[in-house]
Design a protein around this motif. Structure first.
Motif, PDB file in Angstrom:
ATOM      1  N   VAL A 143      -8.051   8.408  -2.897  1.00  0.00           N
ATOM      2  CA  VAL A 143      -7.725   7.123  -3.915  1.00  0.00           C
ATOM      3  C   VAL A 143      -6.832   6.037  -3.924  1.00  0.00           C
ATOM      4  CG1 VAL A 143      -6.123   8.180  -3.945  1.00  0.00           C
ATOM      5  CG2 VAL A 143      -6.721   7.955  -6.650  1.00  0.00           C
ATOM      6  N   LEU A 144      -6.491   6.382  -2.778  1.00  0.00           N
ATOM      7  CA  LEU A 144      -5.678   4.841  -1.945  1.00  0.00           C
ATOM      8  C   LEU A 144      -6.294   4.225  -0.917  1.00  0.00           C
ATOM      9  CD1 LEU A 144      -2.908   3.089  -2.056  1.00  0.00           C
ATOM     10  CD2 LEU A 144      -1.544   5.053  -0.264  1.00  0.00           C
ATOM     11  N   ASP A 145      -6.366   3.508  -0.705  1.00  0.00           N
ATOM     12  CA  ASP A 145      -6.665   2.547   0.628  1.00  0.00           C
ATOM     13  C   ASP A 145      -6.488   1.367   1.334  1.00  0.00           C
ATOM     14  OD1 ASP A 145      -8.416   2.024   3.064  1.00  0.00           O
ATOM     15  OD2 ASP A 145     -10.499   0.657   1.686  1.00  0.00           O
ATOM     16  N   ARG A 146      -5.762   1.292   2.224  1.00  0.00           N
ATOM     17  CA  ARG A 146      -5.308   0.039   2.843  1.00  0.00           C
ATOM     18  C   ARG A 146      -6.570  -1.170   3.350  1.00  0.00           C
ATOM     19  NH1 ARG A 146       0.580   0.957   6.632  1.00  0.00           N
ATOM     20  NH2 ARG A 146       1.063  -1.552   7.036  1.00  0.00           N
ATOM     21  N   VAL A 147      -6.371  -1.744   3.212  1.00  0.00           N
ATOM     22  CA  VAL A 147      -7.351  -2.653   3.684  1.00  0.00           C
ATOM     23  C   VAL A 147      -6.729  -3.565   5.136  1.00  0.00           C
ATOM     24  CG1 VAL A 147      -8.797  -4.649   3.287  1.00  0.00           C
ATOM     25  CG2 VAL A 147      -8.819  -2.557   1.636  1.00  0.00           C
ATOM     26  N   ARG A 148      -6.805  -3.728   6.799  1.00  0.00           N
ATOM     27  CA  ARG A 148      -6.525  -4.575   7.427  1.00  0.00           C
ATOM     28  C   ARG A 148      -6.823  -5.656   7.708  1.00  0.00           C
ATOM     29  NH1 ARG A 148      -2.217  -1.141   9.675  1.00  0.00           N
ATOM     30  NH2 ARG A 148      -2.018   1.043   8.897  1.00  0.00           N
ATOM     31  N   TYR A 149      -5.884  -6.437   7.372  1.00  0.00           N
ATOM     32  CA  TYR A 149      -6.122  -7.659   8.547  1.00  0.00           C
ATOM     33  C   TYR A 149      -4.684  -8.454   8.911  1.00  0.00           C
ATOM     34  CZ  TYR A 149      -9.098  -8.387   3.791  1.00  0.00           C
ATOM     35  OH  TYR A 149      -9.301  -8.334   2.871  1.00  0.00           O
ATOM     36  N   ASP A 150      -5.639  -9.686   9.881  1.00  0.00           N
ATOM     37  CA  ASP A 150      -4.669  -9.670  10.932  1.00  0.00           C
ATOM     38  C   ASP A 150      -3.565 -10.082   9.959  1.00  0.00           C
ATOM     39  OD1 ASP A 150      -6.089  -9.529  13.026  1.00  0.00           O
ATOM     40  OD2 ASP A 150      -7.255 -11.418  13.289  1.00  0.00           O
ATOM     41  N   ASN A 151      -2.212  -9.527  10.109  1.00  0.00           N
ATOM     42  CA  ASN A 151      -0.997  -9.800  10.199  1.00  0.00           C
ATOM     43  C   ASN A 151      -0.618  -9.602   8.514  1.00  0.00           C
ATOM     44  OD1 ASN A 151      -0.260 -11.537  12.166  1.00  0.00           O
ATOM     45  ND2 ASN A 151      -1.543 -12.962  11.377  1.00  0.00           N
ATOM     46  N   MET A 152      -1.635  -9.059   7.989  1.00  0.00           N
ATOM     47  CA  MET A 152      -1.348  -7.965   6.425  1.00  0.00           C
ATOM     48  C   MET A 152      -2.775  -7.391   6.015  1.00  0.00           C
ATOM     49  SD  MET A 152       0.419  -8.461   3.776  1.00  0.00           S
ATOM     50  CE  MET A 152       1.427 -10.201   4.501  1.00  0.00           C
ATOM     51  N   SER A 153      -1.476  -6.360   5.577  1.00  0.00           N
ATOM     52  CA  SER A 153      -2.270  -4.564   4.932  1.00  0.00           C
ATOM     53  C   SER A 153      -2.598  -4.801   3.052  1.00  0.00           C
ATOM     54  CB  SER A 153      -2.306  -3.851   5.243  1.00  0.00           C
ATOM     55  OG  SER A 153      -1.881  -3.658   6.968  1.00  0.00           O
ATOM     56  N   LEU A 446      -8.810 -12.466   6.144  1.00  0.00           N
ATOM     57  CA  LEU A 446      -7.674 -13.296   5.218  1.00  0.00           C
ATOM     58  C   LEU A 446      -7.406 -13.535   6.515  1.00  0.00           C
ATOM     59  CD1 LEU A 446      -5.943 -13.632   2.911  1.00  0.00           C
ATOM     60  CD2 LEU A 446      -5.073 -11.369   3.557  1.00  0.00           C
ATOM     61  N   ASN A 447      -6.783 -15.235   5.867  1.00  0.00           N
ATOM     62  CA  ASN A 447      -6.213 -16.311   6.969  1.00  0.00           C
ATOM     63  C   ASN A 447      -4.965 -16.282   6.438  1.00  0.00           C
ATOM     64  OD1 ASN A 447      -8.402 -16.749   8.998  1.00  0.00           O
ATOM     65  ND2 ASN A 447      -9.207 -17.332   6.645  1.00  0.00           N
ATOM     66  N   TRP A 448      -3.698 -15.296   7.544  1.00  0.00           N
ATOM     67  CA  TRP A 448      -2.603 -14.915   6.814  1.00  0.00           C
ATOM     68  C   TRP A 448      -1.535 -15.048   8.371  1.00  0.00           C
ATOM     69  CZ3 TRP A 448       0.119 -15.717   2.995  1.00  0.00           C
ATOM     70  CH2 TRP A 448       2.049 -15.620   2.438  1.00  0.00           C
ATOM     71  N   ASP A 449      -0.775 -16.434   8.808  1.00  0.00           N
ATOM     72  CA  ASP A 449      -0.043 -16.153   9.538  1.00  0.00           C
ATOM     73  C   ASP A 449       1.797 -15.463   9.419  1.00  0.00           C
ATOM     74  OD1 ASP A 449       2.069 -17.726  11.507  1.00  0.00           O
ATOM     75  OD2 ASP A 449       0.313 -17.246  12.758  1.00  0.00           O
ATOM     76  N   ALA A 450       1.571 -14.555  10.266  1.00  0.00           N
ATOM     77  CA  ALA A 450       3.032 -13.854  10.015  1.00  0.00           C
ATOM     78  C   ALA A 450       4.090 -14.747  10.063  1.00  0.00           C
ATOM     79  CB  ALA A 450       3.266 -13.012  11.735  1.00  0.00           C
ATOM     80  N   THR A 451       4.568 -15.493  10.394  1.00  0.00           N
ATOM     81  CA  THR A 451       5.435 -16.735   9.766  1.00  0.00           C
ATOM     82  C   THR A 451       5.432 -17.082   8.318  1.00  0.00           C
ATOM     83  OG1 THR A 451       4.055 -18.900  10.131  1.00  0.00           O
ATOM     84  CG2 THR A 451       5.461 -17.792  12.253  1.00  0.00           C
ATOM     85  N   GLN A 452       4.541 -16.435   7.604  1.00  0.00           N
ATOM     86  CA  GLN A 452       4.221 -16.913   6.020  1.00  0.00           C
ATOM     87  C   GLN A 452       4.638 -16.003   5.591  1.00  0.00           C
ATOM     88  OE1 GLN A 452      -0.364 -17.739   5.978  1.00  0.00           O
ATOM     89  NE2 GLN A 452       0.668 -19.081   5.155  1.00  0.00           N
ATOM     90  N   THR A 453       5.562 -15.280   6.397  1.00  0.00           N
ATOM     91  CA  THR A 453       6.857 -13.976   5.426  1.00  0.00           C
ATOM     92  C   THR A 453       8.455 -14.794   5.741  1.00  0.00           C
ATOM     93  OG1 THR A 453       6.951 -12.994   6.723  1.00  0.00           O
ATOM     94  CG2 THR A 453       5.149 -11.888   5.403  1.00  0.00           C
ATOM     95  N   ALA A 454       8.800 -16.259   6.504  1.00  0.00           N
ATOM     96  CA  ALA A 454      10.061 -16.033   6.363  1.00  0.00           C
ATOM     97  C   ALA A 454      10.837 -16.304   5.004  1.00  0.00           C
ATOM     98  CB  ALA A 454       9.335 -17.378   7.297  1.00  0.00           C
ATOM     99  N   THR A 455       9.601 -17.579   4.357  1.00  0.00           N
ATOM    100  CA  THR A 455      10.855 -17.410   3.052  1.00  0.00           C
ATOM    101  C   THR A 455      11.283 -15.275   2.343  1.00  0.00           C
ATOM    102  OG1 THR A 455       9.994 -19.292   2.307  1.00  0.00           O
ATOM    103  CG2 THR A 455      10.503 -18.369   0.280  1.00  0.00           C
TER     104      THR A 455
END
Length: 551
Positions: A143-153, A446-455
């Motif tokens: 019932v649950l999926d964790r879809v993994r991309y670079d730097n974000m699931s 998905l293009n998401w950089d790890a630094t985008q979570t800084a805020t």
């Protein structure tokens, strides 16, 4: 006295879903249920779907997905008398397994918990440094999926009802001023006077009773509430689509425990008012909606006459493809969630099957500012052994112009005292990601950089630093990856990818094509400030009403 038509439709639809589950049908409608009862199909001995039963080759309307936007659209199309096919890649979760349960509890997962995984992938990776949270499981369409991309699931629900099967039922209407900021072309008067009340009514939104909140099951909420107040923060009660009348029966011993027995992220067997209990059976009950399960859309095309053709693959519970087929429609509604919908459209544009889609498709994705923190509590201030899995309170610092945060007080239902407060913070993070097609891998990334979570990190840490200082507590390590006291690499609230007014018009019509619509969270630009499913539901109600009236 006349009966309520919606109640009758829901009753008929629930009966059809139950019959389909009993007979292992992958295609569900009032007609298929009648055929099953008349002896057209044999019951399988195991609680698994049988070979797929047929669908028509053409429908006036097709809805992809069965989450909030899809369920709304299917119901309203069915009520309008439009023959509609709803396609869901997951299972119909309506039949108990050998343990007499449909879903598993968080602390005892098996194959039902995860979508074709060898091991569970819960947000907490450790238990005070011990690798005992996640378990090896057999592969199954769980019932649950964790879809993994670079730097974000991204956590998503798989099954009839989509994310409603696996969320924490926090049914929050967003702040009006913030809603007006993120969706300025949508009438706030219409939304707050009509569509939000309609969505809350359909979803069965209610509030925790004082008796339950003061019970041992919400000690974790009261402890965190006191800590927030000590630090000068205010808290807010949070409505829920979990039936608190049922939860009271659980507490009194008059109903099997579900939310009070650790059931949440892998489904709930009790009082959760998920979409397979309201919108979806009401849609099937119109007699004009057919549901197809365990079926994935792999390609969308349009012919010279404007008819949409979909390539489909139906699988069995091992994941093997048991049928490939084509189905067409005049009007196509995409509600596969912001990942599924955006992936279908980005692939269609960049492979040339829908080449007129504009460059805005794939842009504006956000994680709703999600970040999770863990804090300790004092030894004499335990969070409780027995905890409800349904959150009912948040720390509301959203009005702070420098550090706007709404932090949900989350449970940690391990069955032992942990002296730990967990928080899922929602922040006003302006960062956005975007999706691109990878031709070599035939994937959408998905293009998401790890630094985008800084805020998100900085604003949340400011809040929890103040709470720790005021209460002489510390951050809790040993729960998340790399022994951190926070996790910023996953989200429960994905939004965006096909933004309203950019990739679509102001009612979800996809630009460049007639009779092509987006109906889910892809329309919302990356953030809504609260749990998004009530907003997705209300926006879908608004949009489908306009489409049916005008198209």
């Amino acid at each position: 006295m006349t009966s309520n038509p919606l109640s009758r439709r829901k009753f008929l639809g629930l009966s059809a879903l139950t019959t389909a589950s009993a007979y292992g049908l992958t295609t569900v409608s009032l007609l298929s249920a009648q055929k099953a009862e008349a002896g057209w199909f044999s019951k399988p001995e195991l609680a698994i779907p049988d070979s797929p039963n047929a669908i028509a080759s053409h429908y006036p309307a097709i809805v992809i997905g069965s989450g909030y936007g899809s369920a709304v659209s299917a119901l309203r199309l069915g009520e309008a008398g439009i023959e509609t096919l709803m396609i869901e890649m997951g299972m119909l979760w309506d039949k108990p397994a050998s343990d007499d349960k449909i879903f598993t509890k968080t602390t005892a997962p098996d194959g039902r918990s995860m979508w074709f995984k060898d091991r569970t992938e819960a947000p907490l990776e450790n238990f005070f440094g011990l690798n005992v949270i996640n378990r090896d499981i057999e592969q199954y369409p769980g019932v649950l999926d964790r879809v993994r991309y670079d730097n974000m699931s991204v956590y998503v629900g798989r099954g009839v009802g989509g994310g409603s099967l696996v969320n924490g039922c926090m049914a929050v209407t967003p702040r009006r001023d913030y809603f007006e900021t993120i969706l300025p072309n949508v009438s706030a008067d219409d939304m707050y006077d009509t569509y939000f009340p309609l969505a809350n009514s359909m979803l069965g939104v209610n509030n925790v009773t004082e008796e339950l909140f003061e019970s041992k099951y919400y000690q974790f909420s009261r402890v965190a509430q006191k800590a927030a107040i000590n630090a000068g923060f205010k808290t807010a009660n949070v409505p829920s689509s979990y039936d608190f009348g049922y939860m009271q029966q659980e507490a009194d011993g008059d109903a099997p425990k579900s939310a009070l027995d650790g059931e949440v992220i892998y489904g709930n067997n009790g009082g959760k008012q998920s979409l397979d209990k309201n919108y979806i059976p009401a849609a099937i009950g119109t007699g004009h909606v057919t549901l197809r399960t365990l079926t994935k859309v792999t390609k969308i095309e349009q012919d010279a006459n404007g008819v949409y053709s979909l390539s489909l693959e139906t699988i069995d519970v091992t994941g093997a493809v048991v049928e490939t087929l084509q189905v067409s429609c005049n009007q196509l509604f995409l509600g596969a969630g912001c990942l599924g919908t955006t992936e279908l459209l980005v692939r269609a544009r960049d492979t040339g099957t829908l080449p007129l889609l504009n460059s805005e498709v794939g842009k504006g994705w956000g994680n709703n500012g999600n970040i999770m923190f863990a804090c300790s509590t004092r030894f004499w201030n335990g969070t409780g052994v027995a905890q409800s899995t349904m959150p009912v309170m948040g720390i509301d610092n959203w009005d702070d112009p420098e550090h706007p945060v709404f932090a949900e007080i989350a449970p940690f239902p391990t069955g032992i005292e942990t002296w730990t407060s967990l928080f899922l913070a929602i922040t006003k993070n302006p960062e956005r990601g975007y999706f691109t097609y990878n031709a070599a891998a035939d994937s959408v990334d998905l293009n998401w950089d790890a630094t985008q979570t800084a805020t998100s990190y900085n604003d949340s840490k400011w809040l929890f630093d103040k709470m720790n200082a005021a209460n002489r507590t510390k951050y809790r390590t040993g729960l998340f990856a790399d022994n951190k006291y926070y996790a910023d690499d996953f989200t429960y609230h994905p939004l965006g990818g096909c933004l309203l007014g950019k990739a679509t018009d102001d009612y979800g019509r996809v630009k460049g094509y007639n009779n092509l619509y987006v109906v889910d969270g892809s329309l919302i630009p990356g953030s809504v400030g609260v749990n998004p499913y009530v907003t997705i539901t209300a926006l879908a109600e608004r949009n489908i009403e306009h489409v049916i009236a005008n198209d």
